[in-house]
Design an enzyme around this catalytic site. Structure first.
Site, PDB file in Angstrom:
ATOM      1  N   HIS A 154     -17.360 -59.205  76.566  1.00 47.08           N
ATOM      2  CA  HIS A 154     -16.544 -58.453  77.493  1.00 47.08           C
ATOM      3  C   HIS A 154     -15.158 -59.023  77.902  1.00 47.08           C
ATOM      4  O   HIS A 154     -15.066 -60.159  77.757  1.00 47.08           O
ATOM      5  CB  HIS A 154     -17.325 -58.034  78.895  1.00 47.08           C
ATOM      6  N   SER A 166     -20.012 -53.802  82.129  1.00 46.62           N
ATOM      7  CA  SER A 166     -20.750 -54.685  81.100  1.00 46.62           C
ATOM      8  C   SER A 166     -21.997 -54.135  80.343  1.00 46.62           C
ATOM      9  O   SER A 166     -21.849 -53.016  80.048  1.00 46.62           O
ATOM     10  CB  SER A 166     -21.100 -55.942  82.069  1.00 46.62           C
ATOM     11  N   CYS A 194     -19.583 -56.401  86.081  1.00 46.81           N
ATOM     12  CA  CYS A 194     -18.383 -57.253  86.562  1.00 46.81           C
ATOM     13  C   CYS A 194     -17.774 -56.223  87.842  1.00 46.81           C
ATOM     14  O   CYS A 194     -18.530 -55.587  88.192  1.00 46.81           O
ATOM     15  CB  CYS A 194     -17.557 -57.294  85.194  1.00 46.81           C
ATOM     16  N   SER A 227     -15.526 -53.907  75.530  1.00 49.36           N
ATOM     17  CA  SER A 227     -16.986 -54.363  75.540  1.00 49.36           C
ATOM     18  C   SER A 227     -17.866 -53.971  74.774  1.00 49.36           C
ATOM     19  O   SER A 227     -17.414 -53.216  73.605  1.00 49.36           O
ATOM     20  CB  SER A 227     -17.697 -53.630  76.917  1.00 49.36           C
TER      21      SER A 227
END
Length: 418
Positions: free
Chosen positions: A304, A109, A123, A291
């Site tokens: 994302h 992330s 994440c 991302s």
């Protein structure tokens, strides 16, 4: 390109699905606002104290060639952030900067660093909360920022809670951990679960400092004013999408591009059209996943994507204003040509790209007027409920007042999959 050829480009498991092992796409997010207690600025020809938040500075060149002098949290060296992220179990992949913010694209992330604010999203099975004491230490020791103005931790319900590492996995454990960092004799704290416990829901924890001088007739009003963070008009919109369109998800596998640059994702998916004037930093993972960080003046947005079939997920987050609620007060960014009229327009644009079966919206606002209660649109009262998202049915809608902040949680299901 034919569907047959598309299917040949992506690994297929025995069950016929394009997938890998399950990945926890929904992010954990912390946002910390620090009080700026500086008594001088760089424009003043005076010597600043060693621990003044403006005394430590560095200079960088932005993506558009500008030379910017950084201060506060932006002056912290990369090595300190790397040490902190090692605790999180994440690494920096790349960075972009402009005159207002440094955006770090992470292996899990994103992180956005402002002079007096930091937003960190991770994440997977990252241990985000374990790094919180380190962030506070960095702010205090290196920047003289020892007072937290407002703290937020939030996350969507985990897909695979059993895979999380303590203190994550159970909301009660996370709240207990945070109560030790923000003791209740010093902070007003609150932990919330918004939505269905046996379905889609959102967890939020907030902390703001208790003002010791509240024992007066106007104590409550004074508390509200003094605890309010610097930005009096701040709204963050998060869009969480599950059950994404399989054809679209194929575009987030590297094999789809047959060796071409990953930047093709921006054009192939039309993500580039969301905020075409933004500074973009993106990354395509191997064999799949994506991302993106974007900067637009003092604002950001981030995307994302986890494209595996059985856990497909995409998130979109932004604090970029829209015309309906901000435009009459001030311009957003000069020369920006693609400015949205309402938040509904933003949501519709994002949902159109990913085509999810279910969509969850979460907004956190420092001013209830920013939700457009007096106007119309997705976030505006009953009119917003009726208007909604085209092709979706509203399943849940919850509004909470959290001190000076107001949050809204909405969950939608695609009508044809009800």
């Amino acid at each position: 390109m034919s569907n047959q050829l598309l299917n040949n480009l992506i690994p297929v498991l025995e069950n016929g699905k394009h997938t890998l092992s399950g990945f926890e796409g929904p992010e954990k997010t912390i946002e910390i606002w620090f009080k700026n207690n500086a008594t001088s600025s760089f424009e003043d020809d005076v010597e600043t104290p060693v621990h003044n938040s403006l005394s430590r500075s560095s200079t960088c060149s932005t993506e558009d060639g500008l030379s910017v002098r950084k201060f506060g949290l932006r002056s912290v060296g990369r090595n300190h952030w790397d040490d902190m992220l090692e605790i999180v179990k994440a690494q920096v992949l790349s960075t972009v900067s402009n005159e207002s913010c440094d955006a770090y694209l992470l292996s899990e992330s994103s992180m956005f660093v402002y002079p007096f604010k930091i937003v960190l999203k991770t994440c997977g099975t990252t241990t985000l909360l374990n790094a919180l004491p380190k962030i506070l230490q960095i702010a205090k020791d290196l920047c003289g920022l020892s007072e937290v103005d407002a703290f937020f931790y939030n996350r969507k319900a985990f897909l695979f809670p059993e895979k999380q590492i303590f203190p994550h996995g159970k909301w009660g454990d996370e709240v207990t951990f945070l109560e030790e960092v923000f003791p209740r004799d010093l902070y007003e704290t609150a932990g919330y679960v918004i939505g269905k416990i046996n379905g889609d829901h959102w967890c939020l924890y907030t902390a703001t400092p208790i003002d010791p001088g509240l024992d007066n007739d106007n104590g409550e009003d004074e508390k509200i004013n003094k605890n309010k963070p610097v930005a009096e008009e701040d709204l963050t919109l998060e869009i969480m999408m599950h059950g994404l369109d399989p054809t679209t998800m194929k575009k987030f596998w590297k094999s789809f591009y047959d060796g071409n640059s990953h930047n093709s994702i921006l054009q192939a998916t039309k993500i580039s059209t969301i905020y075409p004037d933004a500074i973009i930093d993106d990354h395509s993972f191997d064999p799949c996943g994506y991302s993106l960080n974007g900067l637009l003046g003092e604002y950001y947005f981030t995307i994302h994507v986890t494209p595996e079939d059985h856990c497909s997920y995409a998130s979109f987050e932004t604090n970029i204003p829209v015309k309906q609620f901000y435009g009459h007060k001030r311009p957003i960014v000069s020369n920006v040509i693609n400015e949205y009229e309402t938040f509904e327009d933003v949501v519709s644009k994002v949902v159109e790209i990913f085509k999810p079966r279910s969509t969850t919206l979460f907004t956190l606002s420092s001013n209830e007027k920013l939700l457009g209660r007096q106007g119309s649109g997705l976030l505006a009262g009953n009119d917003g409920v009726e208007k909604g998202i085209k092709g979706f049915k509203l399943k849940d809608r919850v509004i909470h007042s959290v001190g000076d902040w107001e949050l809204m949680f909405m969950h939608y299901k695609e009508k044809k999959h009800l």
